[in-house]
Write an enzyme that holds these catalytic residues in place. Structure first.
Site, PDB file in Angstrom:
ATOM      1  N   TYR A  55       9.120  17.693  57.125  1.00 29.58           N
ATOM      2  CA  TYR A  55       8.195  17.002  56.227  1.00 29.58           C
ATOM      3  C   TYR A  55       7.183  17.993  55.654  1.00 29.58           C
ATOM      4  O   TYR A  55       6.973  18.047  54.434  1.00 29.58           O
ATOM      5  CB  TYR A  55       7.483  15.895  57.005  1.00 29.58           C
ATOM      6  CG  TYR A  55       6.233  15.352  56.358  1.00 29.58           C
ATOM      7  CD1 TYR A  55       6.309  14.495  55.267  1.00 29.58           C
ATOM      8  CD2 TYR A  55       4.970  15.681  56.856  1.00 29.58           C
ATOM      9  CE1 TYR A  55       5.165  13.989  54.683  1.00 29.58           C
ATOM     10  CE2 TYR A  55       3.827  15.180  56.279  1.00 29.58           C
ATOM     11  CZ  TYR A  55       3.925  14.328  55.191  1.00 29.58           C
ATOM     12  OH  TYR A  55       2.785  13.836  54.603  1.00 29.58           O
ATOM     13  N   THR A  98       0.256  14.090  46.475  1.00 26.71           N
ATOM     14  CA  THR A  98      -0.281  13.836  47.812  1.00 26.71           C
ATOM     15  C   THR A  98       0.281  14.857  48.785  1.00 26.71           C
ATOM     16  O   THR A  98       1.469  14.831  49.110  1.00 26.71           O
ATOM     17  CB  THR A  98       0.063  12.409  48.283  1.00 26.71           C
ATOM     18  OG1 THR A  98      -0.375  11.469  47.311  1.00 26.71           O
ATOM     19  CG2 THR A  98      -0.590  12.114  49.618  1.00 26.71           C
TER      20      THR A  98
END
Length: 299
Positions: free
Chosen positions: A130, A113
């Site tokens: 992130y 993902t």
């Protein structure tokens, strides 16, 4: 057998429920402190093997179960001053260790993902750690793709009922439609995002799982969204309209960031060729969410 990370998260939990419904046998990873409320209805399913990853050596997983597919949905966004090592543990080290160990134990497919914020060559300041951890994982998965099939899912702006209120859509729904706060401060709202409803996301993963099991390739990237972008201004105004809220949407109170991403939209042509297509428009998705929270919402 499928190994699923992030099984108690927003995407992972919905994916787990659907995999079990289709009689897949799933080894689902969580931590001892993870809240299992999202998967409470399937905890006793005979095809579910729920493991506490913080109490188990990673190598033991592959000794205990014959896993052929890994689906990685676990992530750490790095909000609220999360230490960088925790971001790297969840987004890079965990999936990389599972992939490397899995290769020697017969794993054939890794479904990753990824994030739309890494599209193109720029890294944006919002959730930078992130984004960089996700970009690093893809680099290493590419190096491993001669040993296992890698499907990289570039996920656009996913939303759905009972997501975390740290996410933009849920935060807006809570403030505008549920709590009906007097005012919400926003940017001018001209940014465009490809908002995709959770059920469409799950159906795409199931399509890609079948693709991975039936086709030969090294690494394939699929952009996952609706293929349509909506201005954030229009999205927020739709929430207000559908909920008949009196909340003032103060567009322009917050300045744009210098590196603001002004538009993101998925190219879903590859998924369409596999027979998948989205079923939820923005209006339909929001109506479903609002009706779950309060049956009196109406247009």
């Amino acid at each position: 057998m499928i190994l699923l990370t992030g099984a108690t998260g927003f995407l992972g939990s919905q994916l787990l429920i659907n995999l079990l419904d289709k009689n897949y046998e799933v080894v689902a990873l969580k931590r001892t402190f993870s809240n299992t409320v999202r998967i409470s209805g399937v905890l006793k399913d005979k095809n579910l093997h729920l493991l506490d990853i913080d109490l188990l050596d990673y190598g033991e997983i592959f000794k205990m179960y014959s896993i052929d597919t890994i689906i990685h949905t676990a992530n750490e966004y790095g909000r609220n001053e999360t230490p960088m090592f925790k971001i790297l543990e969840a987004n890079l080290l965990l999936p990389l260790r599972l992939a490397e160990m899995g290769i020697s134990k017969g794993v054939k497919i890794f479904i990753n993902t990824d994030t739309f914020s890494n599209k193109g060559k720029s890294s944006h300041s919002i959730l930078l750690d992130y984004s960089l951890s996700k970009k690093s994982l893809l680099f290493y998965l590419t190096k491993l793709s001669d040993k296992l099939k890698v499907i990289n899912v570039v996920l656009e702006h996913m939303y759905g009922p009972y997501d975390s209120d740290t996410k933009f859509v849920e935060n807006m729904i809570q403030n505008i439609a549920v709590q009906r706060v007097p005012k919400v401060s926003l940017t001018k709202g001209h940014q465009k995002r490809d908002f995709i409803y959770i059920e469409d996301v799950v159906s795409a993963y199931l399509t890609l799982l079948e693709y991975g099991r039936t086709q030969n390739f090294l690494l394939e990237t699929f952009e996952l969204g609706t293929g349509q972008s909506t201005q954030i201004r229009d999205f927020c105004e739709k929430i207000k309209l559908l909920s008949n809220s009196s909340t003032i949407l103060a567009f322009g109170d917050i300045p744009y960031r210098k590196d603001e991403m002004m538009e993101s939209r998925a190219n879903i042509s590859k998924l369409l060729r596999l027979g998948w297509s989205p079923n939820f428009s923005v209006s339909k998705g929001l109506e479903v969410i609002l009706n779950k929270y309060d049956g009196n919402f109406h247009e």
